[in-house]
Design a protein around this motif. Sequence first.
Motif, PDB file in Angstrom:
ATOM      1  N   TYR A  44       4.716 -65.488  58.677  1.00  0.00           N
ATOM      2  CA  TYR A  44       4.754 -66.875  59.145  1.00  0.00           C
ATOM      3  C   TYR A  44       6.014 -67.515  58.568  1.00  0.00           C
ATOM      4  O   TYR A  44       6.013 -67.922  57.408  1.00  0.00           O
ATOM      5  N   GLY A  45       7.070 -67.562  59.356  1.00  0.00           N
ATOM      6  CA  GLY A  45       8.335 -68.099  58.855  1.00  0.00           C
ATOM      7  C   GLY A  45       8.847 -67.215  57.737  1.00  0.00           C
ATOM      8  O   GLY A  45       9.023 -66.016  57.917  1.00  0.00           O
ATOM      9  N   ASN A  46       9.047 -67.789  56.554  1.00  0.00           N
ATOM     10  CA  ASN A  46       9.539 -66.992  55.422  1.00  0.00           C
ATOM     11  C   ASN A  46       8.418 -66.513  54.501  1.00  0.00           C
ATOM     12  O   ASN A  46       8.670 -66.053  53.396  1.00  0.00           O
ATOM     13  N   VAL A  47       7.170 -66.620  54.977  1.00  0.00           N
ATOM     14  CA  VAL A  47       5.999 -66.208  54.190  1.00  0.00           C
ATOM     15  C   VAL A  47       5.376 -64.968  54.820  1.00  0.00           C
ATOM     16  O   VAL A  47       5.233 -64.877  56.037  1.00  0.00           O
ATOM     17  N   GLN A  48       5.014 -64.040  53.963  1.00  0.00           N
ATOM     18  CA  GLN A  48       4.361 -62.813  54.407  1.00  0.00           C
ATOM     19  C   GLN A  48       2.998 -62.725  53.726  1.00  0.00           C
ATOM     20  O   GLN A  48       2.901 -62.869  52.504  1.00  0.00           O
ATOM     21  N   LEU A  49       1.951 -62.527  54.509  1.00  0.00           N
ATOM     22  CA  LEU A  49       0.613 -62.326  53.970  1.00  0.00           C
ATOM     23  C   LEU A  49       0.214 -60.874  54.207  1.00  0.00           C
ATOM     24  O   LEU A  49       0.334 -60.366  55.327  1.00  0.00           O
ATOM     25  N   ALA A  50      -0.251 -60.226  53.163  1.00  0.00           N
ATOM     26  CA  ALA A  50      -0.687 -58.832  53.243  1.00  0.00           C
ATOM     27  C   ALA A  50      -2.170 -58.779  52.881  1.00  0.00           C
ATOM     28  O   ALA A  50      -2.556 -59.192  51.790  1.00  0.00           O
ATOM     29  N   PHE A  51      -2.994 -58.301  53.809  1.00  0.00           N
ATOM     30  CA  PHE A  51      -4.443 -58.229  53.628  1.00  0.00           C
ATOM     31  C   PHE A  51      -4.849 -56.770  53.444  1.00  0.00           C
ATOM     32  O   PHE A  51      -4.348 -55.893  54.140  1.00  0.00           O
ATOM     33  N   ILE A  52      -5.785 -56.539  52.531  1.00  0.00           N
ATOM     34  CA  ILE A  52      -6.333 -55.184  52.366  1.00  0.00           C
ATOM     35  C   ILE A  52      -7.784 -55.295  51.919  1.00  0.00           C
ATOM     36  O   ILE A  52      -8.156 -56.201  51.179  1.00  0.00           O
ATOM     37  N   GLU A  53      -8.590 -54.365  52.399  1.00  0.00           N
ATOM     38  CA  GLU A  53      -9.993 -54.265  51.992  1.00  0.00           C
ATOM     39  C   GLU A  53     -10.167 -52.972  51.215  1.00  0.00           C
ATOM     40  O   GLU A  53      -9.566 -51.955  51.576  1.00  0.00           O
ATOM     41  N   PRO A  54     -10.999 -52.987  50.167  1.00  0.00           N
ATOM     42  CA  PRO A  54     -11.279 -51.729  49.469  1.00  0.00           C
ATOM     43  C   PRO A  54     -11.864 -50.726  50.458  1.00  0.00           C
ATOM     44  O   PRO A  54     -12.647 -51.093  51.333  1.00  0.00           O
ATOM     45  N   ALA A  55     -11.449 -49.472  50.335  1.00  0.00           N
ATOM     46  CA  ALA A  55     -11.945 -48.425  51.240  1.00  0.00           C
ATOM     47  C   ALA A  55     -13.441 -48.252  51.060  1.00  0.00           C
ATOM     48  O   ALA A  55     -13.958 -48.291  49.944  1.00  0.00           O
ATOM     49  N   THR A  56     -14.140 -48.079  52.166  1.00  0.00           N
ATOM     50  CA  THR A  56     -15.578 -47.835  52.104  1.00  0.00           C
ATOM     51  C   THR A  56     -15.913 -46.590  52.934  1.00  0.00           C
ATOM     52  O   THR A  56     -15.206 -46.234  53.861  1.00  0.00           O
ATOM     53  N   GLN A  57     -16.995 -45.953  52.554  1.00  0.00           N
ATOM     54  CA  GLN A  57     -17.470 -44.806  53.312  1.00  0.00           C
ATOM     55  C   GLN A  57     -18.977 -44.890  53.305  1.00  0.00           C
ATOM     56  O   GLN A  57     -19.598 -44.884  52.251  1.00  0.00           O
ATOM     57  N   CYS A  58     -19.560 -44.982  54.473  1.00  0.00           N
ATOM     58  CA  CYS A  58     -21.014 -45.116  54.622  1.00  0.00           C
ATOM     59  C   CYS A  58     -21.545 -46.289  53.794  1.00  0.00           C
ATOM     60  O   CYS A  58     -22.588 -46.203  53.167  1.00  0.00           O
ATOM     61  N   GLY A  59     -20.770 -47.376  53.754  1.00  0.00           N
ATOM     62  CA  GLY A  59     -21.203 -48.564  53.035  1.00  0.00           C
ATOM     63  C   GLY A  59     -20.976 -48.521  51.543  1.00  0.00           C
ATOM     64  O   GLY A  59     -21.342 -49.433  50.819  1.00  0.00           O
ATOM     65  N   LEU A  60     -20.398 -47.442  51.049  1.00  0.00           N
ATOM     66  CA  LEU A  60     -20.136 -47.329  49.613  1.00  0.00           C
ATOM     67  C   LEU A  60     -18.648 -47.196  49.364  1.00  0.00           C
ATOM     68  O   LEU A  60     -17.907 -46.709  50.205  1.00  0.00           O
ATOM     69  N   ARG A  61     -18.206 -47.618  48.164  1.00  0.00           N
ATOM     70  CA  ARG A  61     -16.802 -47.427  47.802  1.00  0.00           C
ATOM     71  C   ARG A  61     -16.496 -45.951  47.689  1.00  0.00           C
ATOM     72  O   ARG A  61     -17.307 -45.174  47.216  1.00  0.00           O
ATOM     73  N   CYS A  62     -15.307 -45.553  48.110  1.00  0.00           N
ATOM     74  CA  CYS A  62     -14.893 -44.133  47.996  1.00  0.00           C
ATOM     75  C   CYS A  62     -14.548 -43.822  46.552  1.00  0.00           C
ATOM     76  O   CYS A  62     -14.133 -44.626  45.825  1.00  0.00           O
TER      77      CYS A  62
END
Length: 192
Positions: free
Chosen positions: A174-192
Amino acid sequence: MRGRHIFYHGEAFTRPMKDSVRENLFNILGRAVRGAIAFDLFAGTGALAIESLSRGAVEAVAIEQSNRAAGHIRETAKALDIQSKLKVLVGDAFRWSETLLVAPDDPDDPKIGVPWIVFLSPPYVMWEEELDQLNSVINQVLRQAPPGSVLVAETEDTFDVTRLPPGEWDIRVYGNVQLAFIEPATQCGLRC
């Protein structure tokens, strides 16, 4: 809390996110905020923590190094009558992260499984000078956060996002701003 004001001291050491960028950020997060705990690690005005509460977060933590800025966040919390939901901590965000961004040990802790929304919006120069520490916080969130959590990193648009820890990043500019989104990896509803 739409249309209500946040106290801003106007000092140069704080760079509030533009309203239009913040609106886009929360539109992207959507329902992920509802029922989550928000962590605003470089709070400044506390706008991200406060907006999270406005959008349904159950609790928010704002970490700010400046006593003066933290005082303004507390004033806003009082004016909005959200002091019981907004914890304001003064000090180093990196140190606070070590103790706050950990999964609860107690199996009876009501916060077990409650998703996090983590905002990493430091002064832009820190992405160069403190990149290792910022990436360490990101890695900690990716390891410790419950399923359904989201981390948002705000950088300048010139920052090379390949310098962030590996993962499925969603990048928005957005203009000179960068937003980086990330979600923790999940597998079958659990964290890997």
